[in-house]
Design a protein around this motif. Structure first.
Motif, PDB file in Angstrom:
ATOM      1  N   CYS A  51     -12.583   0.664   2.225  1.00 45.48           N
ATOM      2  CA  CYS A  51     -11.836   0.556   3.426  1.00 45.48           C
ATOM      3  C   CYS A  51     -10.561  -0.727   3.005  1.00 45.48           C
ATOM      4  O   CYS A  51     -11.426  -1.767   2.619  1.00 45.48           O
ATOM      5  CB  CYS A  51     -12.479   0.509   4.807  1.00 45.48           C
ATOM      6  N   GLN A  52      -9.614  -0.770   3.468  1.00 48.74           N
ATOM      7  CA  GLN A  52      -8.738  -1.763   3.226  1.00 48.74           C
ATOM      8  C   GLN A  52      -9.245  -3.093   4.069  1.00 48.74           C
ATOM      9  O   GLN A  52      -8.926  -4.220   3.602  1.00 48.74           O
ATOM     10  CB  GLN A  52      -7.214  -1.371   3.715  1.00 48.74           C
ATOM     11  N   TRP A  53      -9.622  -2.803   5.107  1.00 47.51           N
ATOM     12  CA  TRP A  53     -10.151  -3.902   5.992  1.00 47.51           C
ATOM     13  C   TRP A  53     -11.630  -4.429   6.045  1.00 47.51           C
ATOM     14  O   TRP A  53     -11.962  -5.217   6.941  1.00 47.51           O
ATOM     15  CB  TRP A  53      -9.888  -3.433   7.277  1.00 47.51           C
ATOM     16  N   GLN A  54     -12.033  -4.173   4.723  1.00 46.22           N
ATOM     17  CA  GLN A  54     -13.500  -4.877   4.446  1.00 46.22           C
ATOM     18  C   GLN A  54     -13.517  -5.721   3.314  1.00 46.22           C
ATOM     19  O   GLN A  54     -12.410  -5.644   2.374  1.00 46.22           O
ATOM     20  CB  GLN A  54     -14.527  -3.691   4.035  1.00 46.22           C
ATOM     21  N   ALA A  55     -14.298  -6.697   3.319  1.00 45.79           N
ATOM     22  CA  ALA A  55     -13.961  -7.873   2.242  1.00 45.79           C
ATOM     23  C   ALA A  55     -14.987  -7.507   0.861  1.00 45.79           C
ATOM     24  O   ALA A  55     -14.737  -8.253  -0.009  1.00 45.79           O
ATOM     25  CB  ALA A  55     -14.769  -8.997   2.846  1.00 45.79           C
ATOM     26  N   THR A  56     -15.901  -6.612   0.937  1.00 52.81           N
ATOM     27  CA  THR A  56     -16.922  -6.437  -0.296  1.00 52.81           C
ATOM     28  C   THR A  56     -16.291  -5.093  -0.979  1.00 52.81           C
ATOM     29  O   THR A  56     -15.438  -4.376  -0.418  1.00 52.81           O
ATOM     30  CB  THR A  56     -18.107  -6.128   0.136  1.00 52.81           C
ATOM     31  N   ALA A  57     -16.761  -5.043  -2.128  1.00 54.22           N
ATOM     32  CA  ALA A  57     -16.461  -3.893  -2.921  1.00 54.22           C
ATOM     33  C   ALA A  57     -17.490  -2.739  -2.848  1.00 54.22           C
ATOM     34  O   ALA A  57     -17.294  -1.669  -3.622  1.00 54.22           O
ATOM     35  CB  ALA A  57     -16.429  -4.149  -4.396  1.00 54.22           C
ATOM     36  N   GLN A  58     -18.280  -3.005  -1.850  1.00 50.72           N
ATOM     37  CA  GLN A  58     -19.164  -1.804  -1.678  1.00 50.72           C
ATOM     38  C   GLN A  58     -18.761  -0.843  -0.276  1.00 50.72           C
ATOM     39  O   GLN A  58     -18.727  -1.498   0.584  1.00 50.72           O
ATOM     40  CB  GLN A  58     -20.676  -2.135  -1.356  1.00 50.72           C
ATOM     41  N   LEU A 202      -0.636  12.590  12.130  1.00 49.42           N
ATOM     42  CA  LEU A 202      -1.387  11.737  12.629  1.00 49.42           C
ATOM     43  C   LEU A 202      -2.673  11.238  11.902  1.00 49.42           C
ATOM     44  O   LEU A 202      -2.851  10.052  11.676  1.00 49.42           O
ATOM     45  CB  LEU A 202      -2.045  11.932  14.097  1.00 49.42           C
ATOM     46  N   VAL A 203      -3.328  12.178  11.406  1.00 53.49           N
ATOM     47  CA  VAL A 203      -4.414  12.037  10.305  1.00 53.49           C
ATOM     48  C   VAL A 203      -4.047  11.358   9.188  1.00 53.49           C
ATOM     49  O   VAL A 203      -4.645  10.391   8.693  1.00 53.49           O
ATOM     50  CB  VAL A 203      -5.321  13.340  10.084  1.00 53.49           C
ATOM     51  N   MET A 204      -2.891  11.787   8.654  1.00 52.36           N
ATOM     52  CA  MET A 204      -2.470  10.906   7.450  1.00 52.36           C
ATOM     53  C   MET A 204      -1.996   9.954   7.629  1.00 52.36           C
ATOM     54  O   MET A 204      -1.891   8.873   6.512  1.00 52.36           O
ATOM     55  CB  MET A 204      -1.336  11.916   6.816  1.00 52.36           C
ATOM     56  N   ILE A 205      -1.410   9.260   8.741  1.00 49.28           N
ATOM     57  CA  ILE A 205      -0.990   7.995   9.102  1.00 49.28           C
ATOM     58  C   ILE A 205      -2.184   7.059   8.987  1.00 49.28           C
ATOM     59  O   ILE A 205      -2.418   6.053   8.684  1.00 49.28           O
ATOM     60  CB  ILE A 205      -0.280   7.841  10.274  1.00 49.28           C
ATOM     61  N   CYS A 206      -3.357   7.800   9.883  1.00 50.63           N
ATOM     62  CA  CYS A 206      -4.649   6.966   9.868  1.00 50.63           C
ATOM     63  C   CYS A 206      -5.049   6.575   8.387  1.00 50.63           C
ATOM     64  O   CYS A 206      -5.732   5.550   8.151  1.00 50.63           O
ATOM     65  CB  CYS A 206      -5.458   7.732  10.696  1.00 50.63           C
ATOM     66  N   GLU A 207      -4.845   7.605   7.411  1.00 46.72           N
ATOM     67  CA  GLU A 207      -5.412   7.611   6.172  1.00 46.72           C
ATOM     68  C   GLU A 207      -4.791   6.433   5.725  1.00 46.72           C
ATOM     69  O   GLU A 207      -5.269   5.584   4.874  1.00 46.72           O
ATOM     70  CB  GLU A 207      -5.215   8.806   5.559  1.00 46.72           C
ATOM     71  N   LEU A 208      -3.427   6.266   5.704  1.00 51.07           N
ATOM     72  CA  LEU A 208      -2.604   5.518   5.154  1.00 51.07           C
ATOM     73  C   LEU A 208      -2.777   3.891   5.577  1.00 51.07           C
ATOM     74  O   LEU A 208      -2.844   2.676   4.865  1.00 51.07           O
ATOM     75  CB  LEU A 208      -1.070   5.639   5.358  1.00 51.07           C
ATOM     76  N   LEU A 209      -3.345   3.952   6.864  1.00 55.13           N
ATOM     77  CA  LEU A 209      -3.619   2.517   7.431  1.00 55.13           C
ATOM     78  C   LEU A 209      -5.053   2.186   7.063  1.00 55.13           C
ATOM     79  O   LEU A 209      -5.289   0.810   7.139  1.00 55.13           O
ATOM     80  CB  LEU A 209      -3.620   2.505   9.028  1.00 55.13           C
ATOM     81  N   VAL A 210      -6.029   3.108   6.926  1.00 56.42           N
ATOM     82  CA  VAL A 210      -7.335   2.808   6.504  1.00 56.42           C
ATOM     83  C   VAL A 210      -7.819   2.814   5.077  1.00 56.42           C
ATOM     84  O   VAL A 210      -8.695   1.702   4.724  1.00 56.42           O
ATOM     85  CB  VAL A 210      -8.169   3.810   7.245  1.00 56.42           C
ATOM     86  N   THR A 211      -7.290   3.639   4.273  1.00 57.94           N
ATOM     87  CA  THR A 211      -7.410   3.596   2.743  1.00 57.94           C
ATOM     88  C   THR A 211      -6.923   2.169   2.003  1.00 57.94           C
ATOM     89  O   THR A 211      -5.971   1.732   2.718  1.00 57.94           O
ATOM     90  CB  THR A 211      -7.205   4.676   2.205  1.00 57.94           C
ATOM     91  N   THR A 212      -7.382   2.017   0.927  1.00 56.22           N
ATOM     92  CA  THR A 212      -6.884   0.786   0.220  1.00 56.22           C
ATOM     93  C   THR A 212      -6.231   1.058  -1.010  1.00 56.22           C
ATOM     94  O   THR A 212      -5.585   0.021  -1.379  1.00 56.22           O
ATOM     95  CB  THR A 212      -8.134  -0.067  -0.071  1.00 56.22           C
TER      96      THR A 212
END
Length: 309
Positions: A51-58, A202-212
Motif C-alpha cells: 500500500c502507498q500509505w505503509q512505511a515497510t516493504a512487507q 469508485l472502485v478504481m479511484i480507490c485503487e489509484l489512491l491505495v496502491t503504490t
C-alpha cells in the motif's frame, strides 16, 4: 596564415549515406524510447504488493484484508449482474427470449470483468510476495549501478496491465453510460445498475489512491487498444447477424453499424475519452505519491524533533 584545414567531401553519395545513418540512429532512439515507455518492467517489485500509505516493504495485514474485500465485492457484483438479468418493468417492445450469454457482448461487462481480473491478480501478487522469506526494498533509481536487474515477474506485469486497462475503461463506461446510453424507459436505477455503472469507477479511484505502483502516460495505448478491439468486435458481431438483448441489431444505439460513419465516429470519440481518462488516472496517482511523501516526511520530522520541556 591560417593553419586550419577544412575537409569538404565532393562525393554526394557519402553525404547521402551520412544522412541515412543519422535518420537510422534517430529512429533507433525513438524506437528504444517507445519500447521503454510501453514496457511493463518496473522496480522495486514491492510496489505492486504494498500500500502507498505503509512505511515497510512487507505487505501489511490491513492491505491484505483490503485486497480480499475488493475481490469478493467485485466478484459478487459481477455474478449478481449476470444472474439477475431480466427485461425492464417498463419495457413495452416485442416479446423476446432472454439470452443470459448476451451479457458478454456489452462493453460495461467487459470493463467489469477486467476489474475482477485485476482484483484477482492483485490479491495473487500480495500473497506471492508475502510468501517470500525476506522483503527487500531495493533502490528505486532506474539509473543506479546494479549488476543486472531481474525482470518483473509475469504475474506482476499482468496485474499492472489489467489494472491500467480496467481503470481507463471504468471511467469511460461510467461517463458514456450516463450521458449517452442511459434511457429511463428501459433502464432501471437500482443498486445493481449503480454498482455496475458507477461503483466501477469508485472502485478504481480507490485503487489509484491505495496502491503504490506508478501510472505511465504511455500505457494509455493499452486502454485505447481494448476500446478499438471492442469496436471491431461489435462490427463483426453485427455483420454476423448478432443482436442485443432486445433483438435490435445494435449493441448500443450510438454503435449502430447500419450507420457506418456515426459508428466509426463514436469509436474514435471513445478512444479520445480513454486517453483523457488515463491522463486523469495519471494525475491522481501523482497526487497520491506527493501527498504520501509529505505525510511521511512530516511524521519523520515529528519523530526526530526534540522535546521542548
Amino acid at each position: 596564415m591560417c593553419n586550419h584545414v577544412v575537409m569538404i567531401s565532393l562525393d554526394p553519395s557519402e553525404s547521402t549515406l551520412q544522412k541515412k545513418m543519422c535518420k537510422s540512429a534517430t529512429f533507433g532512439r525513438i524506437w528504444h524510447a517507445s519500447r521503454r515507455a510501453l514496457s511493463l518492467e518496473h522496480a522495486p517489485a514491492h510496489q505492486f504488493a504494498c500500500c502507498q500509505w505503509q512505511a515497510t516493504a512487507q505487505p501489511s495485514i490491513p492491505y491484505l484484508v483490503y485486497r480480499w474485500l475488493v475481490f469478493i465485492t467485485v466478484l459478487s457484483t459481477g455474478i449478481a449482474s449476470f444472474a439477475c438479468q431480466r427485461l425492464p418493468p417498463r419495457y413495452d417492445g416485442p416479446k423476446v427470449e432472454l439470452n443470459y450469454f448476451k451479457w458478454f457482448i456489452y462493453f460495461t461487462n467487459w470493463g467489469f470483468m477486467l476489474i475482477a481480473l485485476q482484483a484477482l491478480l492483485a490479491l495473487a501478487v500480495v500473497h506471492s510476495y508475502r510468501s517470500q522469506k525476506t522483503f527487500n526494498n531495493p533502490c528505486e533509481d532506474d539509473d543506479a549501478l546494479m549488476p543486472r536487474r531481474p525482470r518483473t515477474p509475469l504475474l506482476y506485469r499482468a496485474y499492472w496491465l489489467s489494472q491500467n486497462i480496467a481503470t481507463d475503461l471504468a471511467f469511460v463506461i461510467t461517463l458514456i453510460y450516463w450521458t449517452v446510453v442511459y434511457d429511463p424507459k428501459i433502464h432501471d436505477i437500482n443498486a445493481l445498475n449503480l454498482l455496475v455503472h458507477g461503483g466501477n469507477s469508485l472502485v478504481m479511484i480507490c485503487e489509484l489512491l491505495v496502491t503504490t505502483h506508478p501510472i505511465r502516460a504511455a500505457h494509455a495505448l493499452y486502454g485505447v487498444g481494448v476500446g478499438v478491439a471492442y469496436g471491431v468486435f461489435s462490427a463483426v458481431y453485427w455483420a454476423l447477424g448478432g443482436t442485443d438483448r432486445f433483438g435490435l441489431p445494435a449493441i448500443y444505439p450510438p454503435l449502430n453499424w447500419n450507420h457506418t460513419g456515426s459508428a466509426f465516429g463514436f469509436v474514435a470519440l471513445c478512444a479520445v475519452i480513454l486517453l483523457l481518462a488515463h491522463a486523469f488516472a495519471t494525475c491522481v496517482a501523482a497526487m497520491r505519491v506527493r501527498v504520501a511523501a509529505r505525510v511521511r516526511s512530516r511524521a519523520l520530522g515529528e519523530r526526530l524533533s526534540l522535546p521542548t520541556h
